[in-house]
Design a protein around this motif. Structure first.
Motif, PDB file in Angstrom:
ATOM      1  N   VAL A 119     -74.850 -19.116  -7.298  1.00  0.00           N
ATOM      2  CA  VAL A 119     -74.568 -17.686  -7.162  1.00  0.00           C
ATOM      3  C   VAL A 119     -75.500 -16.877  -8.057  1.00  0.00           C
ATOM      4  O   VAL A 119     -76.021 -15.832  -7.657  1.00  0.00           O
ATOM      5  N   ALA A 120     -75.712 -17.356  -9.283  1.00  0.00           N
ATOM      6  CA  ALA A 120     -76.587 -16.644 -10.209  1.00  0.00           C
ATOM      7  C   ALA A 120     -77.998 -16.512  -9.646  1.00  0.00           C
ATOM      8  O   ALA A 120     -78.632 -15.457  -9.749  1.00  0.00           O
ATOM      9  N   VAL A 121     -78.507 -17.597  -9.063  1.00  0.00           N
ATOM     10  CA  VAL A 121     -79.830 -17.552  -8.446  1.00  0.00           C
ATOM     11  C   VAL A 121     -79.845 -16.549  -7.306  1.00  0.00           C
ATOM     12  O   VAL A 121     -80.774 -15.746  -7.153  1.00  0.00           O
ATOM     13  N   THR A 122     -78.779 -16.562  -6.483  1.00  0.00           N
ATOM     14  CA  THR A 122     -78.700 -15.633  -5.345  1.00  0.00           C
ATOM     15  C   THR A 122     -78.707 -14.182  -5.819  1.00  0.00           C
ATOM     16  O   THR A 122     -79.432 -13.345  -5.277  1.00  0.00           O
ATOM     17  N   VAL A 123     -77.895 -13.884  -6.831  1.00  0.00           N
ATOM     18  CA  VAL A 123     -77.831 -12.512  -7.361  1.00  0.00           C
ATOM     19  C   VAL A 123     -79.173 -12.104  -7.958  1.00  0.00           C
ATOM     20  O   VAL A 123     -79.657 -10.986  -7.737  1.00  0.00           O
ATOM     21  N   ALA A 124     -79.787 -13.027  -8.706  1.00  0.00           N
ATOM     22  CA  ALA A 124     -81.068 -12.720  -9.333  1.00  0.00           C
ATOM     23  C   ALA A 124     -82.148 -12.441  -8.287  1.00  0.00           C
ATOM     24  O   ALA A 124     -82.962 -11.525  -8.445  1.00  0.00           O
ATOM     25  N   LEU A 125     -82.140 -13.215  -7.209  1.00  0.00           N
ATOM     26  CA  LEU A 125     -83.116 -12.991  -6.142  1.00  0.00           C
ATOM     27  C   LEU A 125     -82.837 -11.679  -5.409  1.00  0.00           C
ATOM     28  O   LEU A 125     -83.761 -10.931  -5.081  1.00  0.00           O
ATOM     29  N   ARG A 131     -88.567 -14.052  -9.096  1.00  0.00           N
ATOM     30  CA  ARG A 131     -89.354 -14.212  -7.880  1.00  0.00           C
ATOM     31  C   ARG A 131     -88.703 -15.211  -6.939  1.00  0.00           C
ATOM     32  O   ARG A 131     -88.013 -16.131  -7.348  1.00  0.00           O
ATOM     33  N   VAL A 132     -88.925 -15.003  -5.649  1.00  0.00           N
ATOM     34  CA  VAL A 132     -88.419 -15.926  -4.642  1.00  0.00           C
ATOM     35  C   VAL A 132     -89.358 -17.125  -4.568  1.00  0.00           C
ATOM     36  O   VAL A 132     -90.555 -16.970  -4.338  1.00  0.00           O
ATOM     37  N   SER A 133     -88.809 -18.304  -4.783  1.00  0.00           N
ATOM     38  CA  SER A 133     -89.598 -19.528  -4.651  1.00  0.00           C
ATOM     39  C   SER A 133     -88.908 -20.425  -3.635  1.00  0.00           C
ATOM     40  O   SER A 133     -87.690 -20.335  -3.428  1.00  0.00           O
ATOM     41  N   PRO A 134     -89.647 -21.304  -2.972  1.00  0.00           N
ATOM     42  CA  PRO A 134     -89.028 -22.210  -1.997  1.00  0.00           C
ATOM     43  C   PRO A 134     -87.888 -23.027  -2.598  1.00  0.00           C
ATOM     44  O   PRO A 134     -86.871 -23.274  -1.943  1.00  0.00           O
ATOM     45  N   ARG A 135     -88.049 -23.443  -3.855  1.00  0.00           N
ATOM     46  CA  ARG A 135     -87.017 -24.258  -4.490  1.00  0.00           C
ATOM     47  C   ARG A 135     -85.730 -23.465  -4.662  1.00  0.00           C
ATOM     48  O   ARG A 135     -84.630 -23.956  -4.417  1.00  0.00           O
ATOM     49  N   ARG A 136     -85.839 -22.221  -5.082  1.00  0.00           N
ATOM     50  CA  ARG A 136     -84.655 -21.386  -5.285  1.00  0.00           C
ATOM     51  C   ARG A 136     -83.992 -21.053  -3.943  1.00  0.00           C
ATOM     52  O   ARG A 136     -82.765 -21.037  -3.832  1.00  0.00           O
ATOM     53  N   GLY A 303     -84.923 -23.203 -14.143  1.00  0.00           N
ATOM     54  CA  GLY A 303     -84.279 -22.514 -15.241  1.00  0.00           C
ATOM     55  C   GLY A 303     -84.186 -21.039 -15.021  1.00  0.00           C
ATOM     56  O   GLY A 303     -84.966 -20.458 -14.278  1.00  0.00           O
ATOM     57  N   PRO A 304     -83.201 -20.371 -15.680  1.00  0.00           N
ATOM     58  CA  PRO A 304     -83.068 -18.925 -15.547  1.00  0.00           C
ATOM     59  C   PRO A 304     -84.275 -18.225 -16.113  1.00  0.00           C
ATOM     60  O   PRO A 304     -84.845 -18.637 -17.117  1.00  0.00           O
ATOM     61  N   GLY A 305     -84.661 -17.170 -15.474  1.00  0.00           N
ATOM     62  CA  GLY A 305     -85.789 -16.398 -15.959  1.00  0.00           C
ATOM     63  C   GLY A 305     -87.129 -16.947 -15.545  1.00  0.00           C
ATOM     64  O   GLY A 305     -88.172 -16.422 -15.915  1.00  0.00           O
ATOM     65  N   SER A 306     -87.128 -18.052 -14.796  1.00  0.00           N
ATOM     66  CA  SER A 306     -88.386 -18.638 -14.362  1.00  0.00           C
ATOM     67  C   SER A 306     -89.036 -17.774 -13.313  1.00  0.00           C
ATOM     68  O   SER A 306     -88.393 -17.163 -12.490  1.00  0.00           O
ATOM     69  N   HIS A 307     -90.342 -17.760 -13.322  1.00  0.00           N
ATOM     70  CA  HIS A 307     -91.078 -16.996 -12.341  1.00  0.00           C
ATOM     71  C   HIS A 307     -92.037 -17.869 -11.547  1.00  0.00           C
ATOM     72  O   HIS A 307     -93.040 -17.435 -11.025  1.00  0.00           O
TER      73      HIS A 307
END
Length: 308
Positions: A119-125, A131-136, A303-307
């Motif tokens: 959920v955190a990744v979804t909200v951050a995106l 940034r949107v990455s294939p892994r995320r 990790g959080p904050g990764s770009h």
């Protein structure tokens, strides 16, 4: 904070100590899910369980803050920050978890709660924090698939089966995922992690206490020796332990390593449910666990904050 290379230069002992603490933190997260289940089925009202848990946590964190000389008087901007985090970090998710725990197993609560990193990744995106990455994106897709595996069979049952309680349980990772992004974005300058968690906990207790008193809810006679109070006390103790470990690991290992405790909590919650309540799970639930484990791995890999 030291560079990552300096973190890793401490040798095998430091790495082993961090791993042991990580396992302990994950066990505490899973234990908290089981204690909510135990408290919810004891007959105490959700609001009663919540206020006693918050009071115990507040006293513990205030005592630790006093011993460390980190007590403070929050300014106006900090009060708003603590208000938001108290609502989405404590009040709403704990009430939702208590409501769902009356019908769902402790293991299923832990499985659904472990979706918070996705959920955190979804909200951050969504809010373009990262940034949107294939892994995320793959992590988000797998997270949605794991939710569908759990929810869709219930939607086909007469009366929608356990769907309403599962949807209530989903409020927990939604709140925690949103809270982590909010905290990262609006962390008050000059406050330590201990000061933030103490302020958030005390604020949550202050928000719930007037409602609790207005309803005139009282602790039932004999409850002080029952399973409910034991469960609340263990929940609060586990909360203090996991919070202190969490912030310690953030300092010495960085944020990425800490997120791997979600894997431990996922299986710890299932394990506590089996040990304490004799729970078992259908094949579809185990399939959802495997899919969610893949989603969690992808969610924390950068990790959080990764770009990246």
């Amino acid at each position: 904070m030291a560079a990552r290379g300096e973190h890793n230069s401490g040798g095998g002992r430091a790495g082993m100590a961090a791993l042991v603490l990580l396992l302990l933190m994950g066990l505490m997260w899973g234990l908290q899910a089981a204690m909510l289940k135990l408290a919810a089925r004891s007959g105490l009202g959700d609001l009663t369980v919540l206020i006693y848990a918050l009071l115990l946590l507040s006293v513990a964190f205030l005592a630790i803050s006093a011993l460390r000389g980190e007590l403070y008087r929050p300014r106006a901007g900090v009060i708003w920050f603590l208000l938001v985090t108290a609502v989405i970090g404590y009040v709403i998710p704990l009430l939702a978890a208590l409501y769902a725990a009356s019908e769902l197993s402790a293991g299923l609560l832990a499985i659904i709660g472990s979706m918070a990193p996705v959920v955190a990744v979804t909200v951050a995106l969504f809010f373009r924090v990262e940034r949107v990455s294939p892994r995320r994106l793959a992590a988000v897709v797998l997270g949605v698939v794991s939710i569908a595996i759990i929810l869709l069979p219930e939607a086909d049952l007469p009366g929608y089966g356990m769907l309403i309680w599962m949807l209530a349980a989903l409020v927990v990772p939604l709140c925690y995922g949103a809270e982590s992004v909010y905290i990262a974005r609006f962390w008050p300058a000059g406050l330590s992690p201990l000061q933030v968690v103490t302020g958030e906990t005390v604020m949550a207790a202050l928000l719930v206490a007037p409602v609790f008193l207005w309803q005139g809810t009282a602790l039932p006679a004999g409850a002080a020796t029952g399973d409910a109070v034991i469960a609340i006390a263990v929940f609060a103790l586990a909360g203090v332990i996991e919070s202190l470990i969490y912030f310690h690991l953030i300092r010495v290992t960085g944020a990425v390593f800490v997120n791997f405790a979600t894997f431990v909590s996922l299986f710890a919650g299932i394990g506590w449910g089996i040990v304490l309540f004799g729970e078992s799970h259908a094949a579809m639930i185990w399939l959802a666990v495997l899919v969610l484990a893949g989603a969690l791995y992808l969610a924390v890999r950068e990790g959080p904050g990764s770009h990246a």
